[in-house]
Design a protein around this motif. Structure first.
Motif, short mmCIF file in Angstrom:
data_model
loop_
_atom_site.label_atom_id
_atom_site.label_comp_id
_atom_site.label_asym_id
_atom_site.label_seq_id
_atom_site.Cartn_x
_atom_site.Cartn_y
_atom_site.Cartn_z
N ASP A 139 54.11 42.24 37.06
CA ASP A 139 52.96 42.75 37.79
C ASP A 139 51.79 41.78 37.96
N ASN A 251 46.65 45.41 26.87
CA ASN A 251 45.76 44.38 26.34
C ASN A 251 44.33 44.88 26.18
N GLY A 253 41.93 45.44 28.26
CA GLY A 253 40.85 44.95 29.11
C GLY A 253 40.20 46.09 29.88
N ALA A 385 49.66 52.50 38.05
CA ALA A 385 50.69 51.89 38.90
C ALA A 385 51.28 52.93 39.84
C1 LIG Z 1 48.24 45.85 32.84
C2 LIG Z 1 48.58 47.30 32.93
C3 LIG Z 1 48.11 48.25 32.00
C4 LIG Z 1 47.34 47.87 30.76
O1 LIG Z 1 46.03 47.45 31.04
P1 LIG Z 1 45.22 46.65 29.92
O2 LIG Z 1 43.91 46.34 30.57
O3 LIG Z 1 46.01 45.43 29.60
O4 LIG Z 1 45.07 47.57 28.75
C5 LIG Z 1 48.41 49.59 32.21
N1 LIG Z 1 49.16 49.98 33.26
C6 LIG Z 1 49.64 49.10 34.17
C7 LIG Z 1 50.47 49.60 35.28
C8 LIG Z 1 49.36 47.74 34.05
O5 LIG Z 1 49.86 46.87 34.95
#
Ligand SMILES: *Cc1c(COP(=O)(O)O)cnc(C)c1O
Length: 434
Positions: A139, A251, A253, A385
């Motif tokens: 992603d 993560n 963020g 997503a």
């Molecule tokens: C990156 C991602 C997350 C997690 O987000 P963080 O900021 O890393 O906690 C959750 N869902 C999807 C679909 C992501 O691509």
């Protein structure tokens, strides 16, 4: 605004320098010297403001004088040029869809904002072309590639493991062309990441090719995620109730950006850190002990993180006070079978099709709301997503066929453009000779 390193061993820098550097020289994450507080008038006026106006005010102080007002305005407009609908699921639960961007992932916003800030930094410094080097397991690479597509002064080189990303993801990486190059690596994601790391510490390479990363710890990617929370607050279905937001986290963020908005004064009553069985943070919130683990693969694989890199920023926001943090954030973790059951439950309740990350986020919200009986609350879970990105799981669990969104139809017939490489030497030669 100045930013200091959370390793406390580098000098403070301004916004643009922190964006260009990514990590501080002492390998610490950058953190703002203070969190600005928004005026009461502004908060009360939120329902009357556009997404662009909200975002501009939210980010303004963090950028400081580094980017002139007009330019920042156009950066924000280009960053938020798609919708963020809120879809009600039950009378107290709604989904905030963050996946309507060009690559159908919520990471589009951070990637687009960062790309435009870097492009401006490059413009005023008039230096050599910058090359962004990223390794991706799926992603991130797509969002970064699209975010930087045709952005002046910047080339993007993406390494991805051959045969280990989905068809849609591969198309997203390999069909853009122009300033985006995809390198198809004979190996795993870890091999890709190791090659990128080797490149950053190879002086022979970095002396002749200016390289930077588009890592999720970059402050431009991190802080731009704050916009979602302002949009959630503005469009919440029940303005008379207290707002609870559940964030599917890997993560951390995204959640950390929400907590910044909260400290700026945005009235969000409580946050839920929802994870899959990679439950380092929910465990910490229960026990007070932070014990990083090795990551385990799950159906919600963008959250398969055992030692979340932004957790240190969350702790800093609360001055490392466990009890202060616990007042604002609760954590819940779920297995893959619970995730599948949630997909079915959500679909059964309202015909709504979630993706596995959204399903985890829904579960956390529901479990927290169960503890709030009698309180006047409403919940929003973040849907990060588009379900098509996890089509095999969603289609098999719900026994249906998903419609292809336009963003996918547009790229399916485009030819794949990639360069096969096998080792670090090949990567280095490619970067030097290009
Ligand atoms: C990156 C991602 C997350 C997690 O987000 P963080 O900021 O890393 O906690 C959750 N869902 C999807 C679909 C992501 O691509």
């Amino acid at each position: 605004m100045n930013y200091f390193s959370l390793n406390f061993n580098s000098s403070t820098v301004g916004f643009l320098e922190a964006v260009c550097k990514g990590l501080a020289p002492d390998r610490g994450l950058y953190f703002p010297e203070k969190i600005p507080v928004l005026s009461k008038e502004f908060i009360e006026n939120i329902p009357n403001l556009s997404n662009h106006e909200l975002a501009l005010t939210a980010i303004r102080t963090f950028v400081g004088d580094d980017i002139p007002e007009e330019r920042l305005e156009s950066i924000v407009e280009e960053t938020l040029n798609f919708d963020f609908p809120i879809v009600p699921i039950t009378s107290s639960i709604a989904s905030l869809e963050l996946f309507h961007g060009p690559t159908l992932a919520f990471k589009d916003v951070g990637a687009r904002f960062m790309a435009r800030c870097l492009s401006y930094a490059h413009e005023i410094k008039e230096q050599k072309k910058l090359t962004i080097l990223v390794a991706t397991s799926g992603d991130t690479g797509g969002a970064v590639a699209d975010g930087f597509y045709k952005v002046e002064g910047i080339d993007v080189v993406i390494l991805y493991p051959k045969g280990k990303v989905s068809e849609v993801q591969e198309k997203q990486l390999t069909t853009l062309g122009e300033n985006i190059t995809a390198l198809e690596v004979e190996g795993t994601f870890d091999d890709c990441q190791n090659m990128v790391k080797s490149a950053f510490i190879d002086p022979e390479l970095t002396n002749s090719v200016p390289l930077t990363s588009a890592n999720s710890i970059n402050i431009a990617r991190w802080l731009a995620q704050m916009f979602y929370y302002f949009i959630a607050y503005k469009n919440r279905p029940h303005p008379d109730k207290d707002l609870i937001i559940s964030v599917p986290s890997g993560n951390f963020g995204n959640l950390c950006a929400g907590l910044v908005a909260h400290q700026m004064g945005l009235p969000i009553k409580h946050f839920i850190a929802s994870t899959n069985i990679n439950d380092t943070v929910p465990s910490y919130l229960n026990s007070g002990n932070y014990e990083p683990k090795k990551s385990v693969s799950t159906l919600s694989n963008a959250m398969d993180v055992g030692d979340p890199s932004n957790f240190i920023r969350i702790q800093k926001l609360f001055n490392n006070d466990f009890y202060k943090l616990k007042k604002v954030v609760s954590g819940y973790a779920y297995s893959d079978s619970q995730t599948k059951r949630a997909l079915k439950e959500i679909y059964g309740e309202s015909k709504y099709i979630a993706d596995p990350h959204g399903a985890v986020s829904y579960l956390g919200l529901k479990d927290y709301l169960d503890t709030q009986e009698g309180n006047n609350v409403q919940g929003i879970f973040l849907e990060t997503a588009h379900p098509i990105k996890f089509a095999p799981t969603v289609e098999a669990t719900l026994k249906l066929k998903l419609e292809l969104p336009n963003q996918v139809i547009k790229i399916l017939d485009k030819p794949k453009l990639s360069i096969p490489i096998s080792d670090y030497k090949a990567l280095k030669n490619y970067l030097l000779e290009r």
